[in-house]
Design a protein around this motif. Structure first.
Motif, PDB file in Angstrom:
ATOM      1  N   TRP A   1     -11.912  32.136  39.070  1.00  0.00           N
ATOM      2  CA  TRP A   1     -11.184  33.116  39.878  1.00  0.00           C
ATOM      3  C   TRP A   1     -12.038  33.601  41.051  1.00  0.00           C
ATOM      4  N   ALA A   2     -13.305  33.932  40.774  1.00  0.00           N
ATOM      5  CA  ALA A   2     -14.193  34.393  41.847  1.00  0.00           C
ATOM      6  C   ALA A   2     -14.440  33.288  42.880  1.00  0.00           C
ATOM      7  N   ALA A   3     -14.599  32.048  42.418  1.00  0.00           N
ATOM      8  CA  ALA A   3     -14.846  30.943  43.345  1.00  0.00           C
ATOM      9  C   ALA A   3     -13.629  30.685  44.238  1.00  0.00           C
ATOM     10  N   LEU A   4     -12.428  30.723  43.655  1.00  0.00           N
ATOM     11  CA  LEU A   4     -11.224  30.489  44.446  1.00  0.00           C
ATOM     12  C   LEU A   4     -10.949  31.630  45.420  1.00  0.00           C
ATOM     13  N   ALA A   5     -11.343  32.850  45.051  1.00  0.00           N
ATOM     14  CA  ALA A   5     -11.092  34.006  45.915  1.00  0.00           C
ATOM     15  C   ALA A   5     -12.179  34.211  46.961  1.00  0.00           C
ATOM     16  N   LEU A   6     -13.302  33.503  46.855  1.00  0.00           N
ATOM     17  CA  LEU A   6     -14.385  33.704  47.820  1.00  0.00           C
ATOM     18  C   LEU A   6     -13.978  33.357  49.248  1.00  0.00           C
ATOM     19  N   PRO A   7     -13.322  32.202  49.511  1.00  0.00           N
ATOM     20  CA  PRO A   7     -12.870  31.964  50.897  1.00  0.00           C
ATOM     21  C   PRO A   7     -11.909  33.027  51.406  1.00  0.00           C
ATOM     22  N   LEU A   8     -11.084  33.551  50.514  1.00  0.00           N
ATOM     23  CA  LEU A   8     -10.157  34.618  50.906  1.00  0.00           C
ATOM     24  C   LEU A   8     -10.925  35.856  51.363  1.00  0.00           C
ATOM     25  N   ALA A   9     -11.938  36.265  50.585  1.00  0.00           N
ATOM     26  CA  ALA A   9     -12.727  37.441  50.953  1.00  0.00           C
ATOM     27  C   ALA A   9     -13.516  37.201  52.239  1.00  0.00           C
TER      28      ALA A   9
ATOM     29  N   VAL B   1       1.060  33.264  45.534  1.00  0.00           N
ATOM     30  CA  VAL B   1      -0.246  33.034  46.178  1.00  0.00           C
ATOM     31  C   VAL B   1      -0.054  32.441  47.568  1.00  0.00           C
ATOM     32  N   ALA B   2       0.817  31.429  47.686  1.00  0.00           N
ATOM     33  CA  ALA B   2       1.008  30.748  48.967  1.00  0.00           C
ATOM     34  C   ALA B   2       1.614  31.681  50.017  1.00  0.00           C
ATOM     35  N   LEU B   3       2.630  32.449  49.628  1.00  0.00           N
ATOM     36  CA  LEU B   3       3.246  33.357  50.586  1.00  0.00           C
ATOM     37  C   LEU B   3       2.287  34.454  51.035  1.00  0.00           C
ATOM     38  N   GLY B   4       1.483  34.938  50.100  1.00  0.00           N
ATOM     39  CA  GLY B   4       0.487  35.935  50.481  1.00  0.00           C
ATOM     40  C   GLY B   4      -0.526  35.383  51.457  1.00  0.00           C
ATOM     41  N   ALA B   5      -0.970  34.131  51.230  1.00  0.00           N
ATOM     42  CA  ALA B   5      -1.939  33.516  52.142  1.00  0.00           C
ATOM     43  C   ALA B   5      -1.328  33.265  53.516  1.00  0.00           C
TER      44      ALA B   5
ATOM     45  N   LEU C   1      -3.008  43.120  58.459  1.00  0.00           N
ATOM     46  CA  LEU C   1      -2.720  43.534  57.086  1.00  0.00           C
ATOM     47  C   LEU C   1      -3.599  42.784  56.096  1.00  0.00           C
ATOM     48  N   ALA C   2      -4.839  42.511  56.517  1.00  0.00           N
ATOM     49  CA  ALA C   2      -5.734  41.705  55.676  1.00  0.00           C
ATOM     50  C   ALA C   2      -6.016  42.365  54.338  1.00  0.00           C
ATOM     51  N   LEU C   3      -6.135  43.694  54.323  1.00  0.00           N
ATOM     52  CA  LEU C   3      -6.494  44.371  53.074  1.00  0.00           C
ATOM     53  C   LEU C   3      -5.393  44.272  52.019  1.00  0.00           C
ATOM     54  N   PRO C   4      -4.161  44.735  52.275  1.00  0.00           N
ATOM     55  CA  PRO C   4      -3.157  44.635  51.203  1.00  0.00           C
ATOM     56  C   PRO C   4      -2.790  43.206  50.850  1.00  0.00           C
ATOM     57  N   LEU C   5      -2.683  42.330  51.867  1.00  0.00           N
ATOM     58  CA  LEU C   5      -2.325  40.942  51.572  1.00  0.00           C
ATOM     59  C   LEU C   5      -3.458  40.219  50.859  1.00  0.00           C
TER      60      LEU C   5
END
Length: 304
Positions: free
Chosen positions: A111-119, A62-66, A75-79
Motif C-alpha cells: 500500500w505504501a509503495a503504490l501510494a508513494l508516486p501519488l504523494a 482509484v482510477a477516477l480519483g487519479a 484539489l490535490a489534498l482531498p483527491l
C-alpha cells in the motif's frame, strides 16, 4: 472583560489565518471521510454485489480519483486522500477475497509503495502524513512478524528491532530535512513521522524492561532516541515537535529503567522510599529536559 482580553489587543478576535486554513481543513476532512467510507464498505463485504462488480467498483474509485487529481490539481489534498484510502480498500478486499497468505505488513508495505508516486505528485502535507502512518504501520507489523508474531523485545530480536528503528527514524529524519520539504512534506507529515517513530522505539524499550534481559535493547533504544534528538536539535534541521517527542521518549525510558533497577535489581529498602526517589528523579529529569529544549528553541529562533 478580563484584563488579558482587553479591547484593542487583538486577542479577542479570531486568528488571522483561520479563514485561510478552514477550506483546506474541510477539503482534507471531505477526502478522508469519503475514503474511509469506501474502506468501511469493503469491510462490510458487500453481500449484495458479485465479486467482479466489487473489484470493478474499487478499481474505478482509484482510477477516477487519479484522473480527477490530474484534471484538478488544486484539489490535490482531498483527491489524494481519496485515492490513497481507496487503494488501501482495494488491497484489503483483495486479501479478503483470495486469502493470499501474505502477512499484514506485506499488504501495508505494498500500500505504501503504490501510494508513494501519488504523494510525490500531489505534494500535499496532510497526504504525506497519512502516507507516513501507512508506512510506519508496515514497519511495526514487520517487526512483530519477525519477532515470532509477538510484541516482545528480547536480546535475540535485536537485529529485527534495529532494522525497524532505522527505517522508522530514517523516515522521520527524511521528513524533517530538506528532502521532505522538497517533496511537499510539511508540519503534519513531520510530526506524524516523528511521533510514531519515537513511539515505536520507546514501546520496544519498555517491552524490554518487562523481559528477562533488558540491558542491550534498552541501551540501544536510548542511543537511538538520543541520536534522533541530536539530529532534530541541530540548527540546520531543527524541529521543535520532533525534538520534544524524542526528549519525552528518552525521559520515559530512563524513568522505566530506573524503576526496574529500584524494584527488581536492588534488594531491600522501603517501597515508599523507592517511589519517592523515583518521583524525584523523574521530576528532575523532566525539568532538565524542558530547560534544554527551550534553550535550543530560543537559539534556533535567534538564528532564524
Amino acid at each position: 472583560m478580563p484584563p488579558d482580553l482587553a479591547p484593542g489587543d487583538g486577542r479577542e478576535r479570531e486568528p488571522a489565518a483561520l479563514l485561510r486554513r478552514l477550506p483546506l481543513a474541510l477539503m482534507a476532512l471531505a477526502g478522508l471521510l469519503c475514503g474511509l467510507g469506501l474502506v468501511f464498505a469493503v469491510a462490510a463485504q458487500w453481500a449484495d454485489l458479485p465479486r467482479a462488480a466489487r473489484f470493478a467498483l474499487l478499481q474505478a474509485a482509484v482510477a477516477l480519483g487519479a484522473l480527477a487529481l490530474v484534471a484538478r490539481p488544486r484539489l490535490a489534498l482531498p483527491l489524494g486522500l481519496w485515492c490513497l484510502l481507496a487503494t488501501g480498500g482495494l488491497l484489503a478486499f483483495l486479501g479478503q477475497t483470495y486469502q493470499t497468505g501474505a502477512d499484514a505488513w506485506q499488504l501495508f508495505a505494498l500500500w505504501a509503495a503504490l501510494a508513494l508516486p501519488l504523494a510525490l505528485g500531489a505534494r500535499a502535507d496532510a497526504l504525506w502524513g497519512v502516507w507516513m502512518l501507512v508506512a510506519l504501520a508496515a514497519v511495526s507489523l514487520w517487526m512483530a512478524a519477525h519477532a515470532g508474531h509477538r510484541w516482545r523485545a528480547e536480546a535475540g530480536d535485536l537485529p529485527v528491532h534495529l532494522a525497524g528503528w532505522a527505517l522508522a527514524l530514517g523516515l522521520a529524519l527524511a521528513a524533517a530535512g530538506a528532502a521532505g520539504r522538497r517533496v511537499g512534506a510539511g508540519p503534519w507529515a513531520r510530526r506524524t513521522a516523528a511521533g510514531l517513530a519515537v513511539l515505536l522505539v520507546m514501546a520496544t524499550a519498555l517491552a524490554a524492561l518487562f523481559g528477562d534481559d533488558p540491558l542491550a535493547p534498552t541501551l540501544l533504544a536510548l542511543l537511538a532516541l538520543a541520536g534522533a534528538a541530536w539530529a532534530l536539535g541541530r540548527p540546520a534541521g531543527f524541529d521543535l515537535f520532533g525534538l520534544s517527542a524524542a526528549a519525552l521518549a528518552l525521559n520515559v525510558v530512563l524513568v522505566g529503567a530506573l524503576a526496574r533497577l529500584l524494584f527488581d535489581e536492588v534488594p531491600g529498602g522501603e517501597p515508599i522510599a523507592r517511589f519517592l526517589l523515583l518521583g524525584l528523579a523523574a521530576a528532575g529529569l523532566l525539568a532538565a529536559t524542558v530547560g534544554a529544549v527551550l534553550r535550543l528553541a530560543r537559539r534556533a529562533e535567534a538564528r532564524a
